[in-house]
Scaffold this motif. Structure first.
Motif, short mmCIF file in Angstrom:
data_model
loop_
_atom_site.label_atom_id
_atom_site.label_comp_id
_atom_site.label_asym_id
_atom_site.label_seq_id
_atom_site.Cartn_x
_atom_site.Cartn_y
_atom_site.Cartn_z
N ILE A 37 -41.74 -15.45 14.92
CA ILE A 37 -40.80 -16.35 15.60
C ILE A 37 -41.48 -17.21 16.66
O ILE A 37 -41.18 -18.38 16.81
CB ILE A 37 -39.59 -15.56 16.16
CG1 ILE A 37 -38.41 -16.49 16.47
CG2 ILE A 37 -39.92 -14.75 17.39
CD1 ILE A 37 -37.38 -16.50 15.42
N ARG A 38 -42.41 -16.60 17.41
CA ARG A 38 -43.21 -17.38 18.38
C ARG A 38 -44.67 -17.08 18.15
O ARG A 38 -45.02 -16.02 17.60
CB ARG A 38 -42.78 -17.00 19.82
CG ARG A 38 -41.45 -17.59 20.23
CD ARG A 38 -40.97 -17.05 21.55
NE ARG A 38 -40.66 -15.63 21.44
CZ ARG A 38 -39.50 -15.14 20.99
NH1 ARG A 38 -38.54 -15.96 20.66
NH2 ARG A 38 -39.31 -13.85 20.89
N PHE A 155 -36.42 -25.77 15.77
CA PHE A 155 -37.54 -25.03 16.36
C PHE A 155 -37.91 -23.77 15.58
O PHE A 155 -38.89 -23.12 15.87
CB PHE A 155 -37.20 -24.61 17.81
CG PHE A 155 -35.89 -23.86 17.93
CD1 PHE A 155 -35.81 -22.52 17.62
CD2 PHE A 155 -34.74 -24.52 18.33
CE1 PHE A 155 -34.61 -21.83 17.71
CE2 PHE A 155 -33.52 -23.84 18.43
CZ PHE A 155 -33.47 -22.49 18.11
N GLN A 259 -29.05 -21.15 23.74
CA GLN A 259 -30.37 -21.81 23.73
C GLN A 259 -30.56 -22.83 24.85
O GLN A 259 -31.61 -22.86 25.49
CB GLN A 259 -30.70 -22.48 22.38
CG GLN A 259 -30.46 -21.65 21.14
CD GLN A 259 -31.35 -20.41 21.01
OE1 GLN A 259 -32.22 -20.16 21.83
NE2 GLN A 259 -31.13 -19.62 19.97
N ASP A 297 -29.72 -15.99 24.21
CA ASP A 297 -31.13 -16.40 24.19
C ASP A 297 -31.21 -17.82 24.73
O ASP A 297 -30.28 -18.62 24.52
CB ASP A 297 -31.66 -16.45 22.75
CG ASP A 297 -31.75 -15.10 22.08
OD1 ASP A 297 -31.81 -14.08 22.78
OD2 ASP A 297 -31.77 -15.06 20.82
N LYS A 329 -40.32 -19.58 26.49
CA LYS A 329 -40.88 -20.93 26.51
C LYS A 329 -40.93 -21.43 25.08
O LYS A 329 -41.29 -20.66 24.18
CB LYS A 329 -42.32 -20.87 27.06
CG LYS A 329 -42.45 -21.52 28.38
CD LYS A 329 -43.85 -21.75 28.88
CE LYS A 329 -44.96 -20.87 28.45
NZ LYS A 329 -46.23 -21.15 29.10
N SER A 331 -42.13 -22.57 21.70
CA SER A 331 -43.41 -22.35 21.03
C SER A 331 -43.39 -23.15 19.72
O SER A 331 -42.59 -22.86 18.83
CB SER A 331 -43.55 -20.84 20.76
OG SER A 331 -44.57 -20.56 19.86
N1 5AD Z 1 -39.96 -21.06 20.44
C1 5AD Z 1 -39.36 -20.28 21.40
N2 5AD Z 1 -38.34 -19.46 21.14
C2 5AD Z 1 -37.88 -19.40 19.88
N3 5AD Z 1 -36.87 -18.70 19.33
C3 5AD Z 1 -36.82 -18.99 18.02
N4 5AD Z 1 -37.77 -19.88 17.69
C4 5AD Z 1 -38.44 -20.16 18.84
C5 5AD Z 1 -39.52 -21.03 19.16
N5 5AD Z 1 -40.09 -21.79 18.24
C6 5AD Z 1 -36.00 -17.83 20.11
C7 5AD Z 1 -34.54 -18.33 20.07
C8 5AD Z 1 -33.89 -17.33 19.16
C9 5AD Z 1 -34.69 -16.07 19.44
C10 5AD Z 1 -34.60 -15.02 18.40
O1 5AD Z 1 -36.02 -16.54 19.54
O2 5AD Z 1 -34.02 -18.26 21.38
O3 5AD Z 1 -32.51 -17.15 19.45
#
Ligand code: 5AD
Ligand code: SF4
Length: 437
Positions: A37-38, A155, A259, A297, A329, A331
């Motif tokens: 995810i990040r 994202f 978000q 989140d 942050k 990503s």
């Molecule tokens: N950058 C940062 N946070 C992210 N999330 C998902 N993709 C990204 C990203 N590219 C976060 C969102 C989501 C949680 C599971 O992870 O807030 O709800």
């Protein structure tokens, strides 16, 4: 969901003679179940693989073997790169193919093929091949009911790694839930990347909503608590909101990621709702269940986020008053639309904004916990605490509660569902005493 998937992998592999070990030193195989995810989450994989390479080489010198498998969303996203860069990896298996692990492991053990990559996509077959019953330890458990995502937030990698949205049929979920309850589970958290988009089949080819599924779960004797995560505001329909009022089994806690508090950023993220719509959902949830604890989140530093956009997020947080939250942050993830935007926010500014947001969220979490001091809460006891006689459980709002059990003629046990008087609250937990009847 990775916790759930890891449990299922270990259940599957127990059928071909493997048992869980607590240390690599005692293991014949290591599976790294990964998150994409990040960027930070993927980096963890690379450092772990470096460590395993040394262990595998040492084993090789002693004439012994260590099988290394990489599972999960990093495997799905960059499986080929993993096999190219890390020769110590024997198996790469995506989140929709891990039901094939017993076969893949057997093939590696037989030496037929030394490197196996399985990253097939459809979610559906996986559940058909997993055992219907569960052998779970503990009083709380996760149960995946929905997987994948069709929302394509700009994202997010999930639609590319977990695939299209899929809902498991009601009967399959009820069967799995019953087997969890038979093994002692009382509190089930239903899982899905978009859990409230659930629309699984029930009898006569009709579809069931999440509210209908929860109602059906409420009929399982011995199941005391149900929660669900993670929800999308766009799928927070009226019957699910009213389920929080109607269904006693549904706990008053909801993770509903917003978000950002800026409509411009929400649009850029392709979230499909406005701040006003999110706040309206919050109001309706609180009308249905006034004590509901909300969590969220947040992403700060999404491309194009200005000082004003960030301040709008702080305003939203002040207005909602969250019981708990996760914040990150931004990503950039390769292959997602937002990664190609050229309005990236300076890292230093993102870090400052994140710290500022987290201070406010921490304060709200502390306030929420302290607001329970002097009240009675229902606690499901999960495990022994550090001090003698102390037990740890969860409140209906998902707070960890330390309960002093000593001195009583009937000591507390795991699985007890008891009422406690809350006597103290800090950011991360509460302290309670068994309520006098
Ligand atoms: N950058 C940062 N946070 C992210 N999330 C998902 N993709 C990204 C990203 N590219 C976060 C969102 C989501 C949680 C599971 O992870 O807030 O709800
Ligand atoms: Fe990712 Fe959730 Fe958006 Fe789906 S709804 S793309 S899982 S953030």
């Amino acid at each position: 969901m990775n916790v759930y998937d890891s449990d299922r992998m270990s259940e599957l592999l127990s059928e071909v003679g493997f048992a869980k070990k607590s240390s690599v030193d005692d293991a014949d195989m290591v599976i790294l179940n990964t998150c994409h995810i990040r960027e930070k989450a993927s980096e963890k994989l690379f450092s772990e693989l470096g460590r395993l390479r040394l262990i595998k080489e040492a084993r090789g010198r002693a004439g012994e073997r260590l099988i290394v498998a990489v599972a999960g969303c990093v495997a799905q996203g960059i499986g080929k790169e993993i096999t190219r860069r890390f020769p110590e990896v024997d198996i790469v298996v995506g989140p929709q193919s891990y039901h094939e692990l017993p076969d893949l492991v057997t093939r590696v053990l037989e030496g037929g093929q030394s490197r196996l990559v399985q990253t097939e996509f459809p979610v559906e077959p996986k559940f058909d091949f997993l055992p219907g019953t569960r052998s779970h330890q503990g009083v709380t458990a996760f149960l995946s009911i929905q997987e994948g995502c069709d929302k394509f937030c700009t994202f997010c990698v999930v639609p590319y790694t977990r695939g299209a949205e899929y809902s498991r049929p009601v009967s399959e979920i009820i069967f799995e839930a019953r087997s969890l309850v038979e093994s002692g589970v009382q509190d089930i958290t239903l899982l899905g990347q978009n859990v409230n988009a659930y629309h699984g089949l029930r009898g006569n080819n009709r579809k069931a909503s999440l509210a209908i599924l929860i109602e059906a779960l409420g009929e399982i004797e011995g199941l005391s608590r149900v929660r669900y995560t993670t929800s999308h505001p766009r799928d927070m329909g009226a019957n699910l909101i009213s389920a929080h009022e109607r269904l006693p089994i549904l706990m008053p806690h909801l993770h509903l990621p917003v978000q950002s508090g800026s409509n411009k950023i929400l649009k850029g993220m392709n979230r499909g709702y406005t701040v006003e719509e999110y706040l309206d959902i919050v109001d309706r949830l609180r009308d249905a269940r006034p004590d509901i604890a909300l969590s969220s989140d947040f992403i700060v530093g999404f491309p194009g986020e200005t000082r004003e956009d960030f301040e709008a997020t702080l305003t939203l947080v002040e207005r909602v008053n969250f019981a708990q939250a996760y914040s990150f942050k931004y990503s950039p993830r390769p292959g997602t639309p937002a990664a190609d935007l050229n309005s990236h926010v300076d890292q230093e500014i993102s870090a400052q904004r994140l710290a500022c947001l987290q201070r406010l969220l921490d304060q709200q979490q502390l306030n929420f916990n302290q607001s329970k001091v002097g009240t009675k809460l229902k606690i499901l006891i999960e495990k022994p605490g550090r001090n003698c006689g102390q037990m740890i459980g969860k409140s209906q709002y998902m707070q960890a509660v330390h309960v002093e059990g000593g001195g009583s003629s009937s000591p507390l046990k795991v699985g007890d569902l008891i009422e406690v008087d809350v006597v103290a609250g800090s950011k991360n937990s509460l302290t309670g005493e068994r309520a006098q009847k």
